[in-house]
Design a protein around this motif. Structure first.
Motif, PDB file in Angstrom:
ATOM      1  N   LYS A  12       0.825  -1.206   0.000  1.00  0.00           N
ATOM      2  CA  LYS A  12       0.000   0.000   0.000  1.00  0.00           C
ATOM      3  C   LYS A  12       0.862   1.260   0.000  1.00  0.00           C
ATOM      4  O   LYS A  12       0.621   2.187  -0.787  1.00  0.00           O
ATOM      5  CB  LYS A  12      -0.922   0.002   1.220  1.00  0.00           C
ATOM      6  N   TYR A  13       1.870   1.276   0.862  1.00  0.00           N
ATOM      7  CA  TYR A  13       2.710   2.478   0.954  1.00  0.00           C
ATOM      8  C   TYR A  13       3.633   2.608  -0.254  1.00  0.00           C
ATOM      9  O   TYR A  13       3.980   3.726  -0.649  1.00  0.00           O
ATOM     10  CB  TYR A  13       3.501   2.462   2.257  1.00  0.00           C
ATOM     11  N   MET A  16       1.460   4.182  -2.769  1.00  0.00           N
ATOM     12  CA  MET A  16       1.265   5.581  -2.405  1.00  0.00           C
ATOM     13  C   MET A  16       2.463   6.419  -2.844  1.00  0.00           C
ATOM     14  O   MET A  16       2.291   7.468  -3.486  1.00  0.00           O
ATOM     15  CB  MET A  16       1.077   5.714  -0.879  1.00  0.00           C
ATOM     16  N   THR A  19       2.740   6.637  -6.720  1.00  0.00           N
ATOM     17  CA  THR A  19       1.726   7.522  -7.303  1.00  0.00           C
ATOM     18  C   THR A  19       2.087   8.989  -7.086  1.00  0.00           C
ATOM     19  O   THR A  19       1.950   9.821  -7.991  1.00  0.00           O
ATOM     20  CB  THR A  19       0.343   7.234  -6.685  1.00  0.00           C
ATOM     21  N   THR A  46      -1.390  14.012  -3.019  1.00  0.00           N
ATOM     22  CA  THR A  46      -0.915  13.937  -1.638  1.00  0.00           C
ATOM     23  C   THR A  46      -2.041  14.168  -0.645  1.00  0.00           C
ATOM     24  O   THR A  46      -2.201  13.419   0.324  1.00  0.00           O
ATOM     25  CB  THR A  46       0.209  14.967  -1.397  1.00  0.00           C
ATOM     26  N   SER A  48      -5.202  13.769  -1.161  1.00  0.00           N
ATOM     27  CA  SER A  48      -6.149  12.662  -1.264  1.00  0.00           C
ATOM     28  C   SER A  48      -5.671  11.465  -0.449  1.00  0.00           C
ATOM     29  O   SER A  48      -6.433  10.884   0.342  1.00  0.00           O
ATOM     30  CB  SER A  48      -6.335  12.265  -2.733  1.00  0.00           C
ATOM     31  N   PHE A  49      -4.410  11.086  -0.603  1.00  0.00           N
ATOM     32  CA  PHE A  49      -3.867   9.976   0.178  1.00  0.00           C
ATOM     33  C   PHE A  49      -3.879  10.289   1.676  1.00  0.00           C
ATOM     34  O   PHE A  49      -4.044   9.389   2.500  1.00  0.00           O
ATOM     35  CB  PHE A  49      -2.434   9.660  -0.260  1.00  0.00           C
ATOM     36  N   ASP A  58      -1.225   7.132   7.630  1.00  0.00           N
ATOM     37  CA  ASP A  58      -1.384   7.467   6.219  1.00  0.00           C
ATOM     38  C   ASP A  58      -1.306   8.973   5.997  1.00  0.00           C
ATOM     39  O   ASP A  58      -0.725   9.447   5.015  1.00  0.00           O
ATOM     40  CB  ASP A  58      -2.722   6.944   5.706  1.00  0.00           C
ATOM     41  N   ALA A  62       1.812  10.310   3.771  1.00  0.00           N
ATOM     42  CA  ALA A  62       1.536  10.890   2.446  1.00  0.00           C
ATOM     43  C   ALA A  62       2.427  12.108   2.215  1.00  0.00           C
ATOM     44  O   ALA A  62       3.045  12.255   1.157  1.00  0.00           O
ATOM     45  CB  ALA A  62       0.063  11.269   2.323  1.00  0.00           C
TER      46      ALA A  62
END
Length: 206
Positions: A12-13, A16, A19, A46, A48-49, A58, A62
């Motif tokens: 996941k990270y 992140m 992206t 950024t 959004s995450f 999170d 981010a």
């Protein structure tokens, strides 16, 4: 199904960070065709995450990834900042902006807890937090950057030069679009309006 495994979190990270970095490179490509440097895509991604999973980890990570991506970009496209000052300019200010942004978001959620329309409360909390985060990010970044690259008087000059050309469009896109991107992704991932369904289902801790 909730997945709190280490492999899931690493993946996941990694997604992140990738992206955020790609968004930064897109901004760089757009800026190459313009007389100004823009950060519209990376700020939108950024923020959004930061809010999607309503998690301190999170939220701060981010912005940490945003700082690391900026740090890497500064070596790919060299600037006037000496390498040993780059973390002070590119990473630390973004981490601080992340802490400020998510803190404001959580404080506003508590203040708006009695608002019957949870979606409205979420949009309001995110919008105000993004506004504070944008100002914090700009100030925390420009202070060391302008001082190290232009001297002590560079900050005011940098702010004056960026307010209408860079800051206004960057701010407007993040403020208007990011809250609805977050709510849309939460809905798609079945995270709930508050963004914490996974955590509650897995009885995890933020």
């Amino acid at each position: 199904m909730v997945n709190n495994s280490r492999a899931f979190k690493v993946a996941k990270y990694a997604i992140m960070f990738a992206t955020i970095f790609v968004a930064m490179m897109i901004d760089r490509g757009i800026s190459a065709a313009l007389p100004i440097s823009m950060a519209i895509c990376v700020l939108l991604v950024t923020f959004s995450f930061c809010f999607i999973q309503n998690s301190w980890a999170d939220g701060v990570l981010a912005f940490t990834f945003f700082g690391i991506a900026s740090f890497i970009k500064a070596f790919i496209f060299p600037d006037a900042i000496e390498w040993y000052f780059k973390p002070l300019v590119y990473i630390i200010p973004r981490v601080l902006a992340g802490v400020v942004t998510f803190s404001v978001y959580r404080i506003l959620l508590v203040a708006l807890a009695k608002v019957p329309k949870r979606r409205l409360a979420q949009v309001a909390a995110m919008t105000v937090a993004i506004a504070v985060g944008l100002v914090s990010n700009t100030a925390f970044f420009l202070l060391p950057f302008s001082y190290l690259s232009q001297g002590g008087e560079g900050f005011i000059a940098a702010v004056k030069g960026l307010v209408f050309i860079n800051i206004l469009p960057e701010y407007l896109v993040s403020l208007i679009v990011a809250p609805y991107v977050v709510l849309g992704v939460r809905r798609g991932l079945k995270l709930g309006i508050d963004g914490n369904n996974w955590r509650l289902a897995g009885k995890g801790k933020d």
